[in-house]
Design a protein around this motif. Sequence first.
Motif, mmCIF file in Angstrom:
data_model
loop_
_atom_site.group_PDB
_atom_site.id
_atom_site.type_symbol
_atom_site.label_atom_id
_atom_site.label_comp_id
_atom_site.label_asym_id
_atom_site.label_seq_id
_atom_site.Cartn_x
_atom_site.Cartn_y
_atom_site.Cartn_z
ATOM 1 N N UNK A 51 1.869 0.035 -1.461
ATOM 2 C CA UNK A 51 1.230 -1.276 -1.564
ATOM 3 C C UNK A 51 1.216 -1.929 -0.194
ATOM 4 N N UNK A 52 0.070 -2.466 0.183
ATOM 5 C CA UNK A 52 -0.051 -3.265 1.411
ATOM 6 C C UNK A 52 -0.479 -4.659 0.993
ATOM 7 N N UNK A 53 0.337 -5.663 1.320
ATOM 8 C CA UNK A 53 0.085 -7.011 0.818
ATOM 9 C C UNK A 53 0.626 -8.036 1.813
ATOM 10 N N UNK A 54 -0.057 -9.177 1.910
ATOM 11 C CA UNK A 54 0.447 -10.238 2.785
ATOM 12 C C UNK A 54 1.488 -11.103 2.082
ATOM 13 N N UNK A 55 1.647 -10.926 0.778
ATOM 14 C CA UNK A 55 2.617 -11.694 0.003
ATOM 15 C C UNK A 55 3.931 -10.923 -0.042
ATOM 16 N N UNK A 56 4.944 -11.434 0.639
ATOM 17 C CA UNK A 56 6.233 -10.741 0.716
ATOM 18 C C UNK A 56 6.865 -10.567 -0.660
ATOM 19 N N UNK A 64 5.322 -9.982 -3.528
ATOM 20 C CA UNK A 64 4.732 -8.806 -4.168
ATOM 21 C C UNK A 64 5.322 -7.524 -3.607
ATOM 22 N N UNK A 65 5.578 -7.521 -2.311
ATOM 23 C CA UNK A 65 6.188 -6.347 -1.678
ATOM 24 C C UNK A 65 7.617 -6.146 -2.174
ATOM 25 N N UNK A 66 8.368 -7.218 -2.292
ATOM 26 C CA UNK A 66 9.744 -7.111 -2.784
ATOM 27 C C UNK A 66 9.776 -6.573 -4.205
ATOM 28 N N UNK A 67 8.887 -7.076 -5.044
ATOM 29 C CA UNK A 67 8.827 -6.609 -6.436
ATOM 30 C C UNK A 67 8.507 -5.119 -6.478
ATOM 31 N N UNK A 68 7.567 -4.701 -5.646
ATOM 32 C CA UNK A 68 7.201 -3.285 -5.599
ATOM 33 C C UNK A 68 8.389 -2.427 -5.175
ATOM 34 N N UNK A 69 9.073 -2.859 -4.121
ATOM 35 C CA UNK A 69 10.212 -2.092 -3.629
ATOM 36 C C UNK A 69 11.323 -1.987 -4.674
ATOM 37 N N UNK A 70 11.578 -3.073 -5.374
ATOM 38 C CA UNK A 70 12.599 -3.058 -6.416
ATOM 39 C C UNK A 70 12.212 -2.154 -7.578
ATOM 40 N N UNK A 71 10.908 -1.918 -7.731
ATOM 41 C CA UNK A 71 10.414 -1.068 -8.819
ATOM 42 C C UNK A 71 10.217 0.377 -8.365
ATOM 43 N N UNK A 72 10.637 0.691 -7.139
ATOM 44 C CA UNK A 72 10.563 2.064 -6.664
ATOM 45 C C UNK A 72 9.252 2.442 -6.000
ATOM 46 N N UNK A 73 8.426 1.439 -5.682
ATOM 47 C CA UNK A 73 7.148 1.682 -5.014
ATOM 48 C C UNK A 73 7.282 1.312 -3.540
ATOM 49 N N UNK A 74 6.805 2.159 -2.667
ATOM 50 C CA UNK A 74 6.817 1.814 -1.250
ATOM 51 C C UNK A 74 5.853 0.657 -0.996
ATOM 52 N N UNK A 75 6.216 -0.204 -0.075
ATOM 53 C CA UNK A 75 5.381 -1.367 0.226
ATOM 54 C C UNK A 75 5.500 -1.729 1.692
ATOM 55 N N UNK A 76 4.406 -2.196 2.239
ATOM 56 C CA UNK A 76 4.363 -2.675 3.613
ATOM 57 C C UNK A 76 3.810 -4.088 3.603
ATOM 58 N N UNK A 77 4.559 -5.007 4.187
ATOM 59 C CA UNK A 77 4.103 -6.385 4.298
ATOM 60 C C UNK A 77 3.157 -6.505 5.478
ATOM 61 N N UNK A 78 1.989 -7.062 5.233
ATOM 62 C CA UNK A 78 1.044 -7.335 6.309
ATOM 63 C C UNK A 78 1.239 -8.766 6.775
ATOM 64 N N UNK A 79 1.652 -8.915 8.024
ATOM 65 C CA UNK A 79 1.776 -10.245 8.605
ATOM 66 C C UNK A 79 0.373 -10.717 8.979
ATOM 67 N N UNK A 80 -0.179 -11.733 8.298
ATOM 68 C CA UNK A 80 -1.543 -12.177 8.596
ATOM 69 C C UNK A 80 -1.747 -12.611 10.039
ATOM 70 N N UNK A 81 -0.654 -13.018 10.690
ATOM 71 C CA UNK A 81 -0.754 -13.458 12.077
ATOM 72 C C UNK A 81 -0.696 -12.282 13.059
#
Length: 254
Positions: free
Chosen positions: A217-222, A224-241
């Motif tokens: 998952x690639x998402x700017x919402x941290x 959503x990324x945390x939820x994914x990681x806790x559920x066993x899904x890899x996630x990368x936070x996109x810093x909009x800046x």
Amino acid sequence: MATAKISEDDMPALASEAVDHLVRREFFFNHNITFQDIIVLLVKASGVAIAFSCHVPRARYRYSSTLLNFQITYYALAVILLTTTTNKNNTVKINFIAIDFDQTIINIHTGGKWTGNGTDLAQHVRPIFKHFINAASAADMKLAVVTFSPQVGYVSEVMKMHFPRFADTIVIRGRDGSWKYQGAGSHSGKQGHMASAVEELGARYADVDITKKTTLLIDDDAQNCRIALLDGVRAVWLNPMKPDRLFKNVMNLS
């Protein structure tokens, strides 16, 4: 060394081969082309511009015995790293990428209330994703746009404008009431969106095995990324800046 002439039709297959083997720094010449030629084919098949310098160790294969310095597509390299790379003693093998839309693929947040036209909205797509999504498709990864926006029509229109060759293969999940995940998995964050998208992809491609471990998952919402990681899904936070840090974050996946 004389190289074979490669047709446009051969490019996707050769690009796929390059994706499979490049990260292991192997040099395959069974097509009678140089390593640099394979990179060029990958770039052409991905529809992206060369933008990143990469240093390659000494090759030990018959057609290359010297240190090679070449330029490789920045975004294509990020995708290559996702396919087969070993990082921190863990093998990262992603075959499904789910990407948020607002403030991620595009550089604004519509709030699900875009009043302009699709053409205007398409102007807000970040260059990094124009290239990254093209490269992911060339690597035969499955793709989905996962958004809380109900305006999936606009999302679909933007995808078709930027990725006309394969937009119909990109699954879109938004809050438009057109789908409902009824599985036993998590419904929090973007988890239900991704699970529903995987169900559709599974129906389309019976030979593709998508799991939580092969999903990114690639998402700017941290959150959503945390939820994914806790559920066993890899996630990368996109810093909009600082969206170009996506590549660095991909490299740090484990």
